[in-house]
Design a protein around this motif. Sequence first.
Motif, short mmCIF file in Angstrom:
data_model
loop_
_atom_site.label_atom_id
_atom_site.label_comp_id
_atom_site.label_asym_id
_atom_site.label_seq_id
_atom_site.Cartn_x
_atom_site.Cartn_y
_atom_site.Cartn_z
N LEU A 1 12.74 7.34 -4.90
CA LEU A 1 12.36 7.27 -6.34
C LEU A 1 11.71 8.07 -7.27
CD1 LEU A 1 10.50 4.55 -6.69
CD2 LEU A 1 8.03 5.47 -5.95
N GLY A 2 11.36 9.49 -6.28
CA GLY A 2 10.97 10.22 -7.60
C GLY A 2 12.10 10.95 -7.78
N GLY A 3 13.12 11.14 -7.11
CA GLY A 3 14.49 12.58 -7.43
C GLY A 3 13.84 13.62 -6.33
N GLU A 4 14.78 14.66 -7.09
CA GLU A 4 14.18 15.85 -6.39
C GLU A 4 13.36 16.48 -6.89
OE1 GLU A 4 15.79 16.88 -3.27
OE2 GLU A 4 17.61 15.26 -2.79
N ASP A 5 14.07 16.52 -7.96
CA ASP A 5 12.09 17.53 -9.29
C ASP A 5 10.69 17.09 -8.42
OD1 ASP A 5 14.25 18.04 -10.49
OD2 ASP A 5 13.99 16.33 -12.22
N VAL A 6 10.38 15.96 -7.69
CA VAL A 6 9.73 15.08 -7.60
C VAL A 6 9.54 15.80 -6.44
CG1 VAL A 6 7.94 13.10 -6.76
CG2 VAL A 6 8.30 13.35 -9.17
N LEU A 7 10.11 15.42 -4.92
CA LEU A 7 10.25 16.13 -3.78
C LEU A 7 9.60 17.61 -3.63
CD1 LEU A 7 10.44 14.67 -1.11
CD2 LEU A 7 12.98 15.21 -1.08
N ALA A 8 10.32 18.98 -4.75
CA ALA A 8 10.63 19.58 -5.10
C ALA A 8 8.71 19.67 -5.11
CB ALA A 8 11.51 20.51 -6.19
N ARG A 9 8.31 19.22 -5.44
CA ARG A 9 6.51 19.39 -5.48
C ARG A 9 5.41 18.68 -4.73
NH1 ARG A 9 5.69 21.37 -10.23
NH2 ARG A 9 4.32 23.08 -8.98
N VAL A 10 6.49 17.87 -3.56
CA VAL A 10 5.37 17.39 -2.22
C VAL A 10 6.04 18.45 -1.19
CG1 VAL A 10 4.68 14.99 -1.55
CG2 VAL A 10 5.42 15.54 -4.32
N GLU A 11 4.79 18.10 -0.22
CA GLU A 11 4.44 18.46 1.04
C GLU A 11 5.20 16.77 1.95
OE1 GLU A 11 5.76 21.61 3.88
OE2 GLU A 11 3.47 22.18 3.00
N VAL A 12 6.03 16.27 2.12
CA VAL A 12 5.62 15.12 2.90
C VAL A 12 5.61 16.32 4.62
CG1 VAL A 12 6.83 13.02 3.68
CG2 VAL A 12 6.99 14.66 1.24
N VAL A 13 4.48 15.32 5.63
CA VAL A 13 4.82 16.20 6.66
C VAL A 13 3.83 14.70 7.13
CG1 VAL A 13 3.05 17.77 6.40
CG2 VAL A 13 4.04 17.58 8.42
N ASN A 14 3.99 14.85 8.68
CA ASN A 14 2.93 13.88 9.67
C ASN A 14 2.10 15.06 9.95
OD1 ASN A 14 4.80 15.28 11.24
ND2 ASN A 14 3.57 14.56 12.90
N TYR B 1 3.60 10.08 -9.54
CA TYR B 1 2.60 10.18 -11.03
C TYR B 1 1.95 10.94 -10.42
CZ TYR B 1 -1.22 9.52 -13.95
OH TYR B 1 -2.34 9.46 -15.04
N LEU B 2 1.61 11.74 -9.96
CA LEU B 2 1.08 12.77 -9.58
C LEU B 2 1.79 14.20 -10.02
CD1 LEU B 2 -2.18 12.34 -6.55
CD2 LEU B 2 -2.31 12.56 -9.39
N ALA B 3 3.13 14.44 -9.54
CA ALA B 3 4.21 15.43 -9.18
C ALA B 3 4.11 15.42 -10.94
CB ALA B 3 5.24 14.91 -8.14
N LYS C 1 0.68 -1.58 0.04
CA LYS C 1 0.07 -0.01 -0.06
C LYS C 1 0.80 1.25 -0.02
CE LYS C 1 -2.24 -1.27 3.57
NZ LYS C 1 -1.40 -2.73 4.22
N THR C 2 2.06 1.44 0.59
CA THR C 2 3.03 2.55 1.12
C THR C 2 3.59 2.52 -0.28
OG1 THR C 2 2.92 2.48 3.58
CG2 THR C 2 4.87 3.03 2.24
N ILE C 3 3.95 1.82 -1.46
CA ILE C 3 4.79 1.79 -2.41
C ILE C 3 3.82 2.04 -3.37
CG2 ILE C 3 4.29 -0.84 -3.08
CD1 ILE C 3 7.64 0.96 -2.93
N VAL C 4 2.03 1.63 -2.78
CA VAL C 4 1.47 2.47 -4.40
C VAL C 4 0.90 3.92 -4.30
CG1 VAL C 4 -0.65 1.96 -4.60
CG2 VAL C 4 0.45 0.52 -4.15
N ALA C 5 1.34 4.01 -3.06
CA ALA C 5 0.95 5.56 -2.02
C ALA C 5 1.43 6.46 -2.63
CB ALA C 5 0.52 6.04 -0.60
#
Lengths: 700, 73
Positions: A307-320, A274-276, A264-268
């Motif tokens: 998985l996505g590299g810096e390019d993907v991470l730059a568009r995503v907020e990851v926070v609990n 994919y969305l990024a 499930k996590t890998i799908v997330a």
Amino acid sequence: MSEATLGVIDRAEKEIMKLSRTDIGAVYEFMHKFRNNPDQPGLDLKTLHGDTRLMAARIKRDLRALLLHLGQREYLLVGVDRRSTVYEDLSRYAYQINRVTGGIEVIDTQPVGDSIIGRVLPAAPVPLFAGFTDVQLVELGVAEPLLPEIRGLTDEDGLMTLLDRAPQLTVDVLFALFDGKTYELVLEEITTPVRSAEPVDVDDFEAAVRRPASQVATDDEALKFMLAESFQAWQIFLHPTQRRLVERRYSGPARVGGGPGTGKTIVALHRVTYLAQQLPPGPGKPILLTTFNRNLAADLRIRLRALGGEDVLARVEVVNIDRLAAQVLSEGDERAPKRKIDDGQVPQLWRRFLTAEVGDCPWDPDFLAAEWDQVILGQALVSRAAYFKARRPFRGRNLTRPERDQVWDLAERFSRWLTAQDLITWRQVAVRAAALAVHRYQHVVVDEAQDLSAAHWRMLRAMVPAGTDDMFLTGDTHQRIYDNRVTLGSLGINIRGRSSRLTLSYRTTRQILAAALEIMSGEVYDDLDGGQEDLAGYRSLLRGAQPAFRGAATWAAERDLITEQIAAWGTPSDGSAAICVPTRELAADVMAHLEAAGLSPVEIGPDGPKQTGGVHVGTMHRFKGLEYQQMIIAGVADGLVPRRMIDRYRSGDPKRYEKERQRDRSLLFVAATRARDELAVLWHGTPSPFLTERLTQATG
Amino acid sequence: MVGYELGEQGWQAEIAWPDRLTAIVLSGSTGDPETEDRDRAFGAAGWHARTARDWSADDIAELIERTNGSAHG
């Protein structure tokens, strides 16, 4: 001398993942050298038995790489093996281009089989697939080299053994036929969707390797999973059923469920990537990736970067989620209390409040604390009218309207009393944040969705406009270890018709899964949208040893069993083994004991294991989201699992008792399913009531 | 009785006469599963539960009359 390309096919990835960390490092070294120059003498590259394509090369002294020469300077790593087996018996490997998918398939036709001694065979076994012709099976996409073996299958165990090493389409087809689907249905549902769009030339390997059906990792991808700490977690190759969920437009919120280890996590993570990638270029972070636990959020960030590299991470907020709520609250209301307190302290605070501020009170403090925490904050009720309307299921005691009125008064006073001391509980933070949140994301992806409370959902709903691909949730109610009950539909998140379940476990062996399911037996869980969810169809294609169940007379004797078990596993010190206990005291004691025995224990803290090596030790709560090759769950004794302290609810609040008991059972289930290859469950005195007699008497 | 809760699920009625298994419930939005489940639960327990609109004024007047004000419990 010139450079070569070297891809990795999925079955090789699986074999590499079974190696020790040192050997994985050696494979990585090998791949690097091979790409620079496959002909260097140290690699000892040679064709075998006159076959023009199948080749072997040296990884290290006792380890060989099995390669397929695709053409020119293009190679594919198809397996790793001990030296003796590769050279002596290469003929057991078959390879082909599948006529249906056009993908390359490599098959080990004669693996080292499990002993069948002691198994009772039926008197006149009927072959499983007697109802289908060879032509039919091949038309459906079954790998031809496996046909003789498939014809000999008479029971499910045999089928599972075969499917361990069969190509994906063969697995899917045989499972569907085994489940009773007709040839026509399998053709329509399984074969046709994966059929190659172009005609397949079964001799053109260079074309075949480029088809997605070949499940080949490119150099970069291969490198990523090799470098990954938790390699199994990578799962670069999504199963077609997973990929379908990732690369898709949803008209509204969607949810993916499934048992532990079903990916499930890998799908997330793939979904976020994919969305990024669909976003137009630009600044900002229009995607939110969140989860309950701080550990997991940190882990998600690392894995998303890989998985996505810096390019993907730059568009995503990851926070609990709680940190996000705290941000929203401090930005939206600067006068909000600053000192956050743990929700576990609520009953104690109510007691203090009632004594100090109310005096003679007809209400039980524990009842009020639970009513406030579970109903008022749990359902994010912010007005008296909303509280009057709210349903209070399983609260053990019914309330009339005038009684609710009194409870609401007390709750408001309690809340003001906390504010006066600059205190706020995390649940209050979430409820307040939900009211303040405004749109700030385009997509929200939630992992471990089952842990979020109503207030969290309300906040998330307010942060993303309703629409296409707005919310994507992954979660499994059987892993519910925090006690929120929530119906998503009532919070404006309607997942009906957009809910799917993964049933194939990539982590745990069938043997461990069977024991874990037995621990869970008798428990019924709700899915996030009010229906009941079961683990039907939950299965694993991995096989391993039976888990061990052993009891000792005393804790001291049980500790000795722990050290014995670690020794029996060859004293792994690379972080691949862990010990899980119910309490912090026991964890400290195990740490001390291992230290004295000359092992290097590493504690699993709130932010995960403090080091990657050593033998990891932690309480059950800490194991969520982690995974180990070998695991000991110790202290699974009566009085510890479930916790003795919940007995006090038994007569006074039986609903609460059942809830707490179910929570402890879930914890044990979560812990058991962290084990990948081997599991030992230990206790002293009387075993935990969650262990059935069948389990405790299975081994000595 | 004002604010009645039925069973461990706590299905709510605004006003209820438990001795006569009669209740007035809130109307919900159509198709809301909560409302449907509630009505089903009251039905299964042998109650006559309806929204205020579905009871006729006469019915309610009669109910209140018969219980002689004790509905304000």
